[in-house]
Scaffold this active site. Structure first.
Site, PDB file in Angstrom:
ATOM      1  N   HIS A   1      34.304  44.964  42.135  1.00 43.71           N
ATOM      2  CA  HIS A   1      35.235  43.992  42.176  1.00 43.71           C
ATOM      3  C   HIS A   1      36.647  44.769  42.152  1.00 43.71           C
ATOM      4  O   HIS A   1      37.029  45.563  41.008  1.00 43.71           O
ATOM      5  CB  HIS A   1      35.435  42.644  41.805  1.00 43.71           C
ATOM      6  CG  HIS A   1      35.340  42.960  40.222  1.00 43.71           C
ATOM      7  ND1 HIS A   1      36.530  42.669  39.518  1.00 43.71           N
ATOM      8  CD2 HIS A   1      34.418  42.613  39.460  1.00 43.71           C
ATOM      9  CE1 HIS A   1      36.242  42.610  38.309  1.00 43.71           C
ATOM     10  NE2 HIS A   1      35.045  42.726  38.248  1.00 43.71           N
TER      11      HIS A   1
ATOM     12  N   ASP B   1      29.333  46.293  37.886  1.00 45.33           N
ATOM     13  CA  ASP B   1      30.411  45.729  37.513  1.00 45.33           C
ATOM     14  C   ASP B   1      29.944  45.618  35.744  1.00 45.33           C
ATOM     15  O   ASP B   1      30.214  44.230  35.251  1.00 45.33           O
ATOM     16  CB  ASP B   1      30.375  44.379  37.895  1.00 45.33           C
ATOM     17  CG  ASP B   1      31.764  43.510  37.455  1.00 45.33           C
ATOM     18  OD1 ASP B   1      32.465  43.994  36.757  1.00 45.33           O
ATOM     19  OD2 ASP B   1      31.667  42.289  37.469  1.00 45.33           O
TER      20      ASP B   1
ATOM     21  N   ASP C   1      36.368  47.652  34.073  1.00 43.77           N
ATOM     22  CA  ASP C   1      36.504  46.168  34.794  1.00 43.77           C
ATOM     23  C   ASP C   1      37.493  45.927  35.610  1.00 43.77           C
ATOM     24  O   ASP C   1      38.387  45.625  35.465  1.00 43.77           O
ATOM     25  CB  ASP C   1      36.255  45.019  33.734  1.00 43.77           C
ATOM     26  CG  ASP C   1      35.689  43.647  34.204  1.00 43.77           C
ATOM     27  OD1 ASP C   1      35.212  43.713  35.536  1.00 43.77           O
ATOM     28  OD2 ASP C   1      36.048  42.684  33.481  1.00 43.77           O
TER      29      ASP C   1
ATOM     30  N   GLU D   1      37.155  38.334  41.638  1.00 45.08           N
ATOM     31  CA  GLU D   1      35.861  37.886  40.753  1.00 45.08           C
ATOM     32  C   GLU D   1      36.243  37.291  39.458  1.00 45.08           C
ATOM     33  O   GLU D   1      35.431  36.679  39.020  1.00 45.08           O
ATOM     34  CB  GLU D   1      35.190  39.331  40.653  1.00 45.08           C
ATOM     35  CG  GLU D   1      33.667  39.002  39.905  1.00 45.08           C
ATOM     36  CD  GLU D   1      33.804  39.032  38.388  1.00 45.08           C
ATOM     37  OE1 GLU D   1      32.682  38.596  37.912  1.00 45.08           O
ATOM     38  OE2 GLU D   1      34.749  39.486  37.833  1.00 45.08           O
ATOM     39  N   GLU D   2      37.302  38.174  39.027  1.00 43.59           N
ATOM     40  CA  GLU D   2      37.626  37.552  37.369  1.00 43.59           C
ATOM     41  C   GLU D   2      38.215  35.926  37.585  1.00 43.59           C
ATOM     42  O   GLU D   2      38.185  35.325  36.605  1.00 43.59           O
ATOM     43  CB  GLU D   2      38.729  38.334  36.948  1.00 43.59           C
ATOM     44  CG  GLU D   2      38.480  39.779  36.661  1.00 43.59           C
ATOM     45  CD  GLU D   2      37.342  40.181  35.695  1.00 43.59           C
ATOM     46  OE1 GLU D   2      36.936  39.067  35.277  1.00 43.59           O
ATOM     47  OE2 GLU D   2      37.215  41.224  35.483  1.00 43.59           O
TER      48      GLU D   2
ATOM     49  N   HIS E   1      38.247  43.159  29.320  1.00 44.99           N
ATOM     50  CA  HIS E   1      39.675  42.250  29.418  1.00 44.99           C
ATOM     51  C   HIS E   1      40.625  42.303  28.384  1.00 44.99           C
ATOM     52  O   HIS E   1      41.252  41.313  28.096  1.00 44.99           O
ATOM     53  CB  HIS E   1      38.827  40.694  29.194  1.00 44.99           C
ATOM     54  CG  HIS E   1      38.089  40.394  30.404  1.00 44.99           C
ATOM     55  ND1 HIS E   1      37.377  39.062  30.686  1.00 44.99           N
ATOM     56  CD2 HIS E   1      37.578  40.896  31.550  1.00 44.99           C
ATOM     57  CE1 HIS E   1      36.535  38.997  31.657  1.00 44.99           C
ATOM     58  NE2 HIS E   1      36.680  40.230  32.093  1.00 44.99           N
TER      59      HIS E   1
END
Ligand SMILES: [Zn+2]
Length: 503
Positions: free
Chosen positions: A321, A395, A333, A367-368, A466
């Site tokens: 992603h 991912d 990520d 995606e997030e 994140h």
């Protein structure tokens, strides 16, 4: 020709070995009861595996896989792409100018390789992070006239506090049970902290996803649960592993009919602090969050087809992603997932390999923040699901891959054995049955499309996930190349096999 002559010899060896193993495994008693004229299929399967079964591929195709593996280990393309996406373009939050820049960049790179590129539209959330500060303004043992900073970050989709912030007492619970046990009204007008700890021991053992799953429930559902009991705002303990006072953001959800209250993740250290002080007496926090939720914005999945020579309508998806959270630059990520998927197309181009079926690179969008890109794809391609022969997504970072997760028919494990053998020299030979393989390809998995992802070592993934520390330096170039090798070899194997993967 050599392989042709060798084949009967190999088969004979297998037969002898099967006979021996059958005797060993069944033992004298069962032999006396019923001597099987044929070895059981499972024994034969296992010996075929041990003897190097080629399965759905010819020796030439297996040699191509080995060439792709070696090329992936040497080629700097994936690393260079990752460096550009993270350092040059930067964070790629859904709806942001950088996300659009990344779409255009990746599309141009794929076009330059000769792939057939399409941008497929999806409407995505457009949330912008504002100010995010908090300080203790009153607590037991406070030095008069001082405040104490609390480190936090707004959760994605969070609504704002008043611009001047809000001040309220903090109530700490470790879990849902403790929340339910509170007397009625205990949380009304207060700031509720869900202090559920990320299980670092579980992550250290390699089960980072399980540790994450345990913690992320509070991030996702905490604001709704808090609003239901009248909280003014919700804090969650960060869902992540390292002890560097880093807050971990991530998406949270609201539901219709329940008031939307501001939500942020505090660092593990600050969650401990709040819990300790609140156990001594009333603690008041001043919290300021000023994010904005703008109208949904148009964005795109980037689709790049490396056309199949015999069955161009049949596709194998290789993907990651493209969007990322905004605190760091989205390296693990999921810039890495994009870079290793791009490498699959790049190496097919470099080595002049044209499989029977189409290899379809997809850079998924958003995606997030709800997988809107994946949802749009499932709608746009609903009539072509049967032509999706397989789908791969990376991912879970870019650390050393130990093998392949597969979701679908149990027979996939056996079918993949020859591919695993090709990946053995880089330590990626294990095959692991999994219920799902990637958020963006779950829709395909649910429709019966065999799906796959690299089994990445994720022991440190959730330390950076994140956070502001998800940056280019976290990716080891050798490990990235190993992941590129898994993606490229597997994509080729699925796209060029004599018979399609079992489904
Ligand atoms: Zn991700």
């Amino acid at each position: 020709m050599l392989a042709f002559f060798m084949e009967p010899i190999q088969k004979k060896l297998v037969f002898v070995a099967v006979a021996a193993l059958t005797v060993v495994m069944s033992g004298p008693c069962s032999l006396a009861q019923s001597a099987p004229s044929q070895p059981s299929p499972s024994v034969l399967d296992r010996l075929n595996e041990l003897a190097g079964s080629k399965g759905a591929w010819t020796p030439d195709q297996l040699a191509v896989m080995a060439r792709l593996r070696e090329a992936a280990m040497k080629d700097p393309y994936a690393l260079n792409q990752l460096r550009h996406l993270t350092d040059n373009i930067g964070p790629r939050l859904s709806g942001s100018p950088q996300a659009q820049q990344a779409v255009d960049y990746v599309a141009a790179e794929m076009r330059a390789l000769g792939a057939e590129v399409k941008l497929e539209k999806a409407m995505v959330p457009h949330w912008i992070r504002g100010a995010e500060t908090a300080e203790l303004v009153s607590w037991p043992g406070q030095t008069p006239g001082t405040t104490q900073k609390v480190v936090l970050t707004a959760l994605g989709a969070s609504v704002a506090t008043p611009a001047e912030g809000l001040t309220a007492e903090v109530v700490v619970v470790d879990n849902w049970q403790q929340l339910r046990a509170l007397p009625p009204g205990a949380v009304k007008g207060k700031i509720l902290l869900f202090n559920h700890k990320f299980d670092k021991e579980l992550a250290a053992q390699g089960s980072g996803l399980h540790a994450y799953g345990g913690a992320v429930a509070y991030r996702g559902a905490g604001p709704v649960a808090g609003a239901a009991v009248g909280a003014a705002a919700v804090l969650v303990r960060s869902a992540g592993g390292a002890d560097y006072r880093l807050p971990h953001t991530g998406f949270t959800g609201y539901v219709d009919g329940v008031q939307k209250i501001p939500a942020a993740a505090v660092t593990a250290e600050d969650a401990d602090l709040l819990k300790n002080l609140a156990s001594q007496g009333p603690v008041k926090l001043h919290l300021t969050l000023t994010p904005q939720t703008l109208p949904d914005a148009p964005s795109y999945n980037v689709i790049a087809d490396w056309k199949g020579t015999e069955h161009p309508e049949q596709v194998v998806v290789v993907s990651g992603h493209l969007d990322s959270w905004d605190l760091g630059t989205g390296a693990i990520d999921d810039g890495a997932g994009i870079a290793v998927s791009m490498q699959a197309i790049h190496l097919l181009h470099e080595l002049g390999i044209h499989p029977k079926r189409t290899v379809r690179f997809i850079a998924w969008m958003s995606e997030e923040e709800g997988s809107e890109g994946a949802a749009a794809y499932m709608i746009a391609h609903a009539a072509e699901v049967a032509n999706h022969i397989g789908a791969i997504e990376s991912d879970l970072g870019a650390d050393h891959p130990t093998g392949i997760y597969y979701a679908g028919k149990p027979a996939l494990g056996h079918w993949l054995r020859p591919v695993a053998q090709v990946l053995d020299p880089i330590g990626a030979e294990t095959l692991v049955d999994a219920p799902e393989t990637g958020e963006d390809i779950n829709g395909l998995t649910e429709k019966g499309v065999p799906s796959f992802s690299p089994v990445q070592d994720n022991r440190t993934y959730f330390n950076y996930h994140h956070t502001a520390a998800d940056t280019f330096d976290k990716v080891d170039p050798k490990h990235l190349n190993e992941n590129a090798a898994v993606m490229t070899v597997l994509a080729y194997a699925l796209a060029d096999s004599t018979e399609a993967a079992p489904r």
